[in-house]
Design a protein around this motif. Structure first.
Motif, PDB file in Angstrom:
ATOM      1  N   LEU A 179       0.710  -1.146  -0.242  1.00 45.95           N
ATOM      2  CA  LEU A 179      -0.107  -0.106  -0.131  1.00 45.95           C
ATOM      3  C   LEU A 179       1.160   1.104   0.103  1.00 45.95           C
ATOM      4  CD1 LEU A 179      -3.319  -0.598   2.365  1.00 45.95           C
ATOM      5  CD2 LEU A 179      -3.398   0.048   0.297  1.00 45.95           C
ATOM      6  N   ILE A 180       1.743   1.468   0.774  1.00 48.39           N
ATOM      7  CA  ILE A 180       2.529   2.277   1.316  1.00 48.39           C
ATOM      8  C   ILE A 180       3.492   2.708  -0.557  1.00 48.39           C
ATOM      9  CG2 ILE A 180       5.089   3.419   2.165  1.00 48.39           C
ATOM     10  CD1 ILE A 180       4.030   1.756   4.410  1.00 48.39           C
ATOM     11  N   LYS A 181       3.879   1.588  -0.869  1.00 49.07           N
ATOM     12  CA  LYS A 181       4.915   1.883  -1.986  1.00 49.07           C
ATOM     13  C   LYS A 181       3.878   2.253  -3.712  1.00 49.07           C
ATOM     14  CE  LYS A 181       8.118  -2.006  -1.831  1.00 49.07           C
ATOM     15  NZ  LYS A 181       8.777  -3.631  -1.324  1.00 49.07           N
ATOM     16  N   ARG A 182       2.498   1.610  -3.245  1.00 51.32           N
ATOM     17  CA  ARG A 182       2.175   1.878  -4.683  1.00 51.32           C
ATOM     18  C   ARG A 182       0.961   3.645  -4.416  1.00 51.32           C
ATOM     19  NH1 ARG A 182      -0.411  -2.662  -3.777  1.00 51.32           N
ATOM     20  NH2 ARG A 182      -2.422  -2.156  -2.805  1.00 51.32           N
ATOM     21  N   HIS A 183       0.614   4.181  -3.248  1.00 50.30           N
ATOM     22  CA  HIS A 183       0.794   5.547  -2.798  1.00 50.30           C
ATOM     23  C   HIS A 183       1.810   6.235  -3.520  1.00 50.30           C
ATOM     24  CE1 HIS A 183      -1.466   8.477  -0.975  1.00 50.30           C
ATOM     25  NE2 HIS A 183      -0.455   8.731  -0.439  1.00 50.30           N
ATOM     26  N   ILE A 184       3.207   5.425  -3.186  1.00 44.75           N
ATOM     27  CA  ILE A 184       3.878   6.881  -3.127  1.00 44.75           C
ATOM     28  C   ILE A 184       4.786   7.431  -4.328  1.00 44.75           C
ATOM     29  CG2 ILE A 184       6.373   7.226  -2.840  1.00 44.75           C
ATOM     30  CD1 ILE A 184       6.208   5.989   0.911  1.00 44.75           C
ATOM     31  N   TYR A 185       5.011   5.790  -5.134  1.00 46.63           N
ATOM     32  CA  TYR A 185       4.880   5.854  -5.968  1.00 46.63           C
ATOM     33  C   TYR A 185       3.993   6.518  -7.387  1.00 46.63           C
ATOM     34  CZ  TYR A 185       8.561   2.068  -4.920  1.00 46.63           C
ATOM     35  OH  TYR A 185       9.461   1.302  -3.872  1.00 46.63           O
ATOM     36  N   SER A 186       3.366   6.285  -6.529  1.00 52.24           N
ATOM     37  CA  SER A 186       1.840   6.853  -7.756  1.00 52.24           C
ATOM     38  C   SER A 186       2.449   8.308  -8.294  1.00 52.24           C
ATOM     39  CB  SER A 186       1.032   6.092  -7.582  1.00 52.24           C
ATOM     40  OG  SER A 186       0.143   6.961  -6.398  1.00 52.24           O
ATOM     41  N   ASP A 187       2.489   9.241  -7.604  1.00 50.17           N
ATOM     42  CA  ASP A 187       2.647  10.063  -6.988  1.00 50.17           C
ATOM     43  C   ASP A 187       3.402  11.058  -7.163  1.00 50.17           C
ATOM     44  OD1 ASP A 187       2.708  10.595  -4.934  1.00 50.17           O
ATOM     45  OD2 ASP A 187       0.546  11.081  -4.613  1.00 50.17           O
ATOM     46  N   TYR A 188       4.703  11.006  -6.532  1.00 48.68           N
ATOM     47  CA  TYR A 188       5.642  11.460  -6.616  1.00 48.68           C
ATOM     48  C   TYR A 188       6.199  12.726  -7.037  1.00 48.68           C
ATOM     49  CZ  TYR A 188       9.403   9.209 -10.198  1.00 48.68           C
ATOM     50  OH  TYR A 188      10.034   8.800 -10.912  1.00 48.68           O
ATOM     51  N   LYS A 189       6.301  12.720  -8.849  1.00 41.14           N
ATOM     52  CA  LYS A 189       6.285  12.965  -9.789  1.00 41.14           C
ATOM     53  C   LYS A 189       5.558  15.029  -8.956  1.00 41.14           C
ATOM     54  CE  LYS A 189       8.581  10.326 -13.410  1.00 41.14           C
ATOM     55  NZ  LYS A 189       8.446  10.567 -14.355  1.00 41.14           N
ATOM     56  N   LEU A 190       4.580  14.815  -8.838  1.00 46.07           N
ATOM     57  CA  LEU A 190       3.736  15.946  -8.484  1.00 46.07           C
ATOM     58  C   LEU A 190       4.620  16.557  -7.347  1.00 46.07           C
ATOM     59  CD1 LEU A 190       0.210  14.652  -8.439  1.00 46.07           C
ATOM     60  CD2 LEU A 190       1.109  15.257 -10.407  1.00 46.07           C
ATOM     61  N   MET A 191       5.116  16.437  -7.306  1.00 48.69           N
ATOM     62  CA  MET A 191       6.480  16.948  -6.179  1.00 48.69           C
ATOM     63  C   MET A 191       7.536  17.606  -6.800  1.00 48.69           C
ATOM     64  SD  MET A 191       7.693  13.659  -3.559  1.00 48.69           S
ATOM     65  CE  MET A 191       9.283  14.760  -2.869  1.00 48.69           C
TER      66      MET A 191
END
Length: 461
Positions: free
Chosen positions: A32-44
Motif C-alpha cells: 500500500l505504501i509503495k503504490r501510494h508513493i510511487y504513483s504520484d511522486y512526480k507531482l512534487m
C-alpha cells in the motif's frame, strides 16, 4: 498472602501486556505504501513559480504547500525522492529530477547575501523578493543548518564515483554564499562560552513547540536539535569543500565540526539520566561590580561567582536521540539512551514509535494544532525516521527494526483505513490527529522499507 501475591502478579502481567503492545507488519502494508508513493511522486516537482522562486523546486508534498519552498522539508523530501528513484526510477527519471533537486538549493542561495549570510527559511511563490530579508537579520531565526547537507546529498547521489567532483560544478559559483551562511551562524547564533548554537526565538524552529525553546526568552535555548543539525551541516561543508578542491576550507569545517561535537558532549550530556538535553543560556552574568547593599558597597557573590556557562534543561524531548542520527553520541552513551530512555514505555516508547515528548512531562498533550504544530507528544514520521536512522548507524539493529516496523504498520493502516497519510498521530493508538494528505518526510518510510527488505538504502549525507 499467596492469594494476594498471585493477584498482584496477574495484575502486573496484564499491565505489561497492555503497555508492551506490538504491531504486525504485513505485505499489504508495504505494498500500500509503495503504490501510494510511487504513483504520484512526480507531482512534487514544480516549475519556477510566481515572482520569487527562480528555479525548479520540490514541494514537500504533492497536495499541500504547492507553491512554497520550505527549508528542512525540501531536504528530507528529497531524501525520500532519491529512494523512490532508486526503487522504480529510470535513468531518465533521475536526470529529470536533478534540476528540481538542485533548484531547491539554488533558490535559497539566490536570496543569500555573500556579505551577511542571511538565508530565508521559507520562500513563497508570491513573496516580494525585496522583502524576504527582515530588517534585523540577527534578531530572528533563519534557514535551519541543512542546506549544505541537501547539496551534499545531491552530489553524492549523482556522481558516478559516489564522491562528487564530477557533479559539483553547479554549486561552485554559489559556494561563497553557503560559506557566508555558516559564518552568520557562527558569528551571531553561537554562544562563545560553550561553543553551542542557539535559536534567536521560537519562530519556525521545525519542532515548533518544543518546550526547551517554545515561549523561552530570546537567545536562551541552545537546542540539541539545532546543534545536531549544525554538526552534520559542518561535516557536509567539509565534504563540499573537498569536492570543490578547496583544501583549506575542508580543514576549517572539519575542525569546526569536531569542536562542536566536543561542546555538545561536554555541555548537553547528562550522566545522571543517560540522555542528551538542550541547555539554558539565560544566566545573569557575573560582573564583579560593587552594589550598595545594607548601606555600603558590596560585591555580591564575590567569594564564589558562577563558573558554569549553562544549565541542562532536563526536558524529555525526542530530539536528544538526534545525537545518534548525527553521530555525536559515544557508543556507550547510545546504549544508555536506548535502554534507559527510548525503550521506556512510560516515557518515549509508544506502540507506533517515539513520542516527541516524554509522557511523564507535564506539558505532554496530543492536541490538534497547526499554529504551532504540536511536538509535545504526538508521533511524527520524521522523528520516527531519524531515531530509526540513528539506531541503525550504531548497530542497534533490533531496535531499528522495531522502529521501522512500527512506522510501516502505522502508515500502512492509515492508507488502508483513510486512503491518505497524516501530519502526526497518537503514538499509542495510531489515530491520525492532523492534516490528511500530508506527504513530506512521511515518504521516508520507503527508506525504512528498503532497509527492512535488505535493499540499497538512500540516506541523507
Amino acid at each position: 498472602m499467596k492469594r494476594n501475591n498471585l493477584f498482584y502478579l496477574t495484575l502486573l502481567c496484564l499491565t505489561l501486556g497492555v503497555n508492551a503492545q506490538t504491531v504486525k507488519v504485513t505485505e499489504e502494508h508495504r505494498e500500500l505504501i509503495k503504490r501510494h508513493i510511487y504513483s504520484d511522486y512526480k507531482l512534487m516537482m514544480k516549475q519556477p513559480t510566481g515572482i520569487a522562486l527562480k528555479y525548479p523546486y520540490l514541494t514537500p508534498g504533492s497536495k499541500q504547500y504547492a507553491r512554497v519552498l520550505w527549508d528542512w522539508d525540501s531536504w528530507l523530501s528529497d531524501v525520500a525522492l532519491r529512494q523512490t528513484l532508486a526503487d522504480v526510477g529510470t535513468d531518465g527519471d533521475r536526470q529529470e529530477a536533478l534540476k528540481y533537486e538542485q533548484g531547491c538549493v539554488l533558490n535559497y542561495l539566490t536570496y543569500t547575501s555573500p556579505e551577511d549570510g542571511y538565508m530565508p527559511m521559507v520562500i513563497d511563490a508570491e513573496s516580494d523578493p525585496d522583502k524576504i530579508k527582515p530588517k534585523d537579520i540577527y534578531s530572528t531565526n533563519m534557514h535551519k543548518p541543512c542546506l549544505a547537507q541537501h547539496a551534499a546529498l545531491i552530489i553524492q547521489n549523482t556522481s558516478p564515483t559516489g564522491g562528487g567532483r564530477e557533479g559539483a560544478a553547479w554549486l561552485r559559483p554559489f559556494f561563497p554564499r553557503l560559506e557566508a551562511f555558516i559564518k552568520n551562524y557562527h558569528d551571531h547564533h553561537r554562544h562563545a562560552a560553550t561553543g553551542l548554537y542557539y535559536w534567536q526565538d521560537d519562530l519556525a524552529i521545525g519542532v515548533d513547540n518544543d518546550p526547551s525553546t517554545f515561549f523561552r526568552p530570546k537567545g536562551s535555548s541552545a537546542s540539541i536539535f539545532l546543534n545536531c543539525l549544525m554538526y552534520k551541516e559542518l561535516r557536509a561543508m567539509s565534504f563540499l569543500a573537498e569536492q570543490l578542491q578547496l583544501p583549506e576550507a575542508k580543514q576549517k569545517y572539519t575542525l569546526m565540526a569536531d569542536s562542536l561535537r566536543d561542546a555538545v558532549r561536554k555541555w548537553c550530556w547528562d550522566e545522571k539520566d543517560g540522555m542528551y538535553y538542550s541547555v539554558d543560556l539565560n544566566l545573569v552574568p557575573y560582573t564583579g561590580e560593587p552594589q550598595i547593599i545594607f548601606g555600603k558597597p558590596f560585591v555580591l557573590h564575590r567569594g564564589a561567582p558562577r563558573d558554569y556557562p549553562c544549565l541542562i534543561q532536563r526536558l524529555g524531548c525526542w530530539s536528544g536521540f538526534m545525537t545518534l542520527w548525527a553521530g555525536i553520541a559515544t557508543p556507550e552513551q547510545a546504549r544508555r539512551m536506548v535502554k534507559e530512555n527510548l525503550l521506556d514505555e512510560r516515557t518515549f516508547w509508544g506502540t507506533y514509535g517515539v513520542r516527541t515528548l516524554s509522557k511523564l512531562e507535564k506539558m505532554y498533550n496530543l492536541r490538534a494544532t497547526n499554529n504551532p504544530s504540536n511536538w509535545q507528544g504526538p508521533l511524527w514520521g520524521i522523528s520516527n525516521y531519524m531515531v530509526f536512522r540513528g539506531l541503525a548507524d550504531y548497530g542497534l539493529n533490533d531496535e531499528a527494526r522495531m522502529m521501522a516496523e512500527k512506522t510501516v504498520a502505522l502508515f500502512g493502516e492509515d492508507l488502508k483505513k483513510n486512503g491518505a497519510l497524516h501530519e502526526y498521530y497518537d503514538p499509542d493508538t495510531g489515530r491520525p490527529i492532523m492534516n490528511p494528505g500530508f506527504q513530506n518526510w512521511n515518504y521516508l518510510v520507503l527508506n525504512m522499507i528498503a532497509w527492512l527488505e535488505g535493499r540499497p538504502v538512500v540516506r541523507e549525507y
